[in-house]
Design an enzyme around this catalytic site. Structure first.
Site, mmCIF file in Angstrom:
data_model
loop_
_atom_site.group_PDB
_atom_site.id
_atom_site.type_symbol
_atom_site.label_atom_id
_atom_site.label_comp_id
_atom_site.label_asym_id
_atom_site.label_seq_id
_atom_site.Cartn_x
_atom_site.Cartn_y
_atom_site.Cartn_z
ATOM 1 C CD GLU A 10 14.441 34.427 29.266
ATOM 2 O OE1 GLU A 10 15.291 34.701 30.118
ATOM 3 O OE2 GLU A 10 14.712 33.837 28.200
ATOM 4 C CG ASP A 106 16.526 36.220 26.455
ATOM 5 O OD1 ASP A 106 15.649 36.873 25.854
ATOM 6 O OD2 ASP A 106 17.178 36.667 27.415
ATOM 7 C CE1 TYR A 303 19.744 36.680 24.202
ATOM 8 C CE2 TYR A 303 21.801 35.595 23.628
ATOM 9 C CZ TYR A 303 20.654 35.664 24.393
ATOM 10 O OH TYR A 303 20.421 34.712 25.344
#
Length: 693
Positions: A10, A106, A303
């Site tokens: 990303e 992601d 995350y």
């Protein structure tokens, strides 16, 4: 020919971390290569839903008559500012030596959408594998590549992401244009933005309407033990009780002590982390997300865009080492670890709770920027707290009665500090201790000193980032179903709050650490004219639930979008303007006329006289060469006449050719787009018209 796998991340920073693990260290323009891998990246949303005018040039002009805009076939366009990187990806995907594409954006709904739109727009049909990880640590990346998923496993996630984007487009484009064109100024409306604004407006109305009510409490001081009576509305009643109690014997009726406990708070998901950081540090939701994302990319936390507050069974063996590592950021001691308090597979969907990684071991936290440092410390202390011992205390309640009046005192005695002692290691979370009550026994007699304490009821508090996030998360609680139906997602709520501020619908007020939201006049006006269907948190929460059903394969995207389209069509077909727009949307700018393009309001600013409707583009610029060359100023008076009549008479105009002055009539010529043109008309009609922009 040697085949390669193309990995698409990303962001460039994430791509570099992945490339390092894979050994793709040879740099090229827009990608890295090596050991059978090509690693490239997106830069945000390279491909987006096309703007309205792409479907038909008539949509370039905002007009109620062209609504609703509902595409029969969705179109997409590349972002002009990142066209170069899209071209790099398209070329790489078409390269014959590339046989597999690995999606490494992601691991969430938006990351899936970013990749799929690029993949589809490039016309790629090569097989796709999916990297799904919750940490940027090298071991996690390596393990993720050893256990790649089939891209098709995430088709429903993509469908939900695309349906969300299309729904936001449909509501945003149609509602924003409808209300902006009707009321003559830009009114940004969104599927989630508007209900969130409605919450702020409703809270503000409640606060303004609140009238504090006094109440009175009789307090009895019994040699240091203070017992309080019930709250009373009448002051004379309280004073009467106090006068009776003064100097009279009071017998203690009951002394009851119960042992109670408080379980440790759960680990952080993104929303609870944002709320805590706002409450303790004054960070906005957007700031907290930015800091945590940076920590994630630095491999210091897992995350961030998660809605889970638990860990999975397979993490049981690794968490004690992580807890020991982060303890070094505080006191370095071995703290109790109860893994059963934080492990529950059934409560983890895409990603587990946010926790630090082993890279925090031995870290010099002072080397981090302030925001990142404090965010990391919050996440670290929460891990130690969540696996810690329960907090136990004894709660004592002492009661006494006299002539039908009850008096009570409560106190706590800490029996085991437990997790609260650990939490206090982070300075911002220290709490004041409670003093235990004096030793008293049933039947003990006191001669109290009585006083009357006056208080007032308090109004609800303004929304802060903390409390507004909580309301968004819990909108339309379905208590009977045992589930939350919120508006927005953990990943998008911060952006919603910032959009409210950036579009002038709300503002943050207050000091640095205690800022709260206030709707602007424009925001209040918008909620006044918006129908319930658009501002309802309940409806938006239901839409979010349906998107979750799409993600789980329980609802088709077309069914979800049919409901959105129906709402949009009904809005456009049935909405009746509310009278008194000038009162509803007061402006500090002087109105000089009506826009000839969209019917909106033209107001004066420093540079000219511009239409207040976003996207219209109509403007009469004060520095227009047509007027300055004639040594004339485009004044509000001239602008008003041009807007009212389409022409204005000018006297004493200067001629650059002859150096003489002359009189003429200036006609305004507007083609509905671009610059406004002007031409001169002379009464004797001997001189040719002179056009200039």
């Amino acid at each position: 020919m040697t085949t390669h796998k193309l990995v698409i991340a990303e962001k460039p920073s994430v791509a570099q971390s992945i490339a390092h693990v894979l050994g793709a260290n040879r740099r090229n323009d827009g990608y890295l290569e090596g050991k059978g891998y090509i690693v490239s990246w997106c830069v945000g949303h390279l491909v987006e839903l096309a703007s309205a005018e792409v479907y038909d040039p008539k949509y370039a002009k905002w007009s109620k008559e062209t609504l609703p805009i509902i595409p029969s076939h969705w179109q997409y366009q590349t972002n002009s500012s990142t066209q170069k990187q899209f071209s790099v990806l398209k070329k790489l995907m078409a390269d014959k030596k590339v046989d597999t594409i690995i999606c490494a954006t992601d691991a969430g709904r938006e990351g899936e959408l970013i990749f799929r739109l690029v993949y589809n727009q490039a016309g790629c049909t090569k097989p796709v594998k999916r990297l799904w990880i919750s940490s940027m640590e090298e071991s996690a990346i390596a393990d993720g590549f050893a256990n790649l998923h089939d891209g098709s496993d995430f088709d429903n996630l993509y469908q939900a992401a695309l349906a969300r984007a299309q729904a936001d487009w449909l509501v945003g484009i149609n509602a924003t244009r409808l209300f902006s064109s009707i009321y003559g100024l830009t009114l940004n409306i969104g599927r989630v933005v508007s209900p969130t604004l409605a919450m702020i407006v409703e809270r503000e109305a409640t606060i303004k309407a609140f009238v504090p009510q006094p109440f009175y409490t009789v307090q009895l001081d019994c040699d240091g033990l203070v017992l309080a009576g019930d709250k009373l509305e009448a002051k004379n009643q309280a004073e009467g009780i106090a006068s009776v109690m003064n100097g009279k014997n009071l017998v203690i009726s009951t002394v009851e002590t119960k042992e109670k406990s408080e379980k440790p708070p759960k680990l952080y998901d993104l929303t609870t982390l944002q709320r805590e950081a706002n409450k303790l540090l004054g960070f906005t939701a957007e700031q907290t997300l930015t800091y945590t994302q940076s920590l994630y990319e630095k491999k210091l936390v897992t995350y961030p865009r998660t809605d889970s507050r638990y860990l999975t069974e397979d993490m049981k063996s690794t968490i004690p080492a992580v807890a020991s590592a982060v303890a070094g950021l505080f006191d370095g001691k071995n703290h109790p670890i109860h893994m059963e308090q934080v492990v529950d597979n059934s409560k983890v969907s895409d990603h587990h709770a946010i926790i630090p990684t082993m890279k925090a071991k031995g870290l010099d936290v002072q080397s981090l920027p302030f925001g990142e440092r404090e965010t990391l410390l919050l996440i670290a202390i929460r891990l130690l707290v969540a696996v810690g011992e329960v907090h136990r205390y004894g709660e004592t309640i002492i009661t006494a009665q006299h002539e039908g009046h009850n008096f009570t005192a409560k106190g706590k005695t800490v029996l085991q500090s437990g997790w609260k002692e650990v939490q206090a290691l982070y300075k911002e979370t220290k709490t004041k201790g409670e003093s235990p009550l004096p030793t008293v026994v049933e039947g003990q007699v006191f001669t109290p000193s009585a006083t009357v304490k006056e208080g007032k009821t308090t109004s609800p508090k303004h929304y802060t980032d903390d409390t507004l996030l909580a309301s968004m998360e819990n909108a339309n609680n379905a208590l009977d179903e045992g589930e939350r139906k919120g508006i927005g997602t953990p990943a998008t709520r911060a952006g919603i709050l910032e959009k409210l501020v950036k579009t002038g619908l709300a503002q943050r007020k207050g000091d640095k650490k205690a800022k709260h939201f206030i709707a602007t006049d424009k925001g209040n006006g918008l909620i006044t004219v918006l129908p319930e269907a658009i501002q309802s948190p309940e409806l938006t929460a239901e839409w979010e639930t349906q998107l979750k059903q799409v993600e789980q394969g329980e609802l088709s995207p077309s069914t979800f979008l049919e409901g959105i389209c129906s709402t949009v069509k009904t809005l456009v077909d049935t909405y009746e303007p509310v009278e008194g727009a000038a009162t509803i949307f007061p402006s500090d700018r002087e109105v000089v006329g009506t826009c000839p393009r969209c019917g909106g309001t033209v107001t004066e600013n420093k540079k000219g006289f511009c239409c207040a409707t976003e996207g219209c583009g109509f403007a009469l610029w004060k520095a227009n060469r047509f007027f300055t060359a004639k040594k004339k100023s485009l004044t509000p008076k001239l602008a008003k006449e041009l807007l009212a009549n389409g022409k204005v008479k000018l006297t004493g105009c200067y001629s650059e050719k002859t150096g003489r002055n002359y009189d003429c009539t200036v006609m305004m010529e507007d083609k509905g787009e671009g610059f406004v043109n002007f031409k001169m008309v002379f009464e004797n009609k001997k001189k040719a018209p002179n056009k200039r922009k």
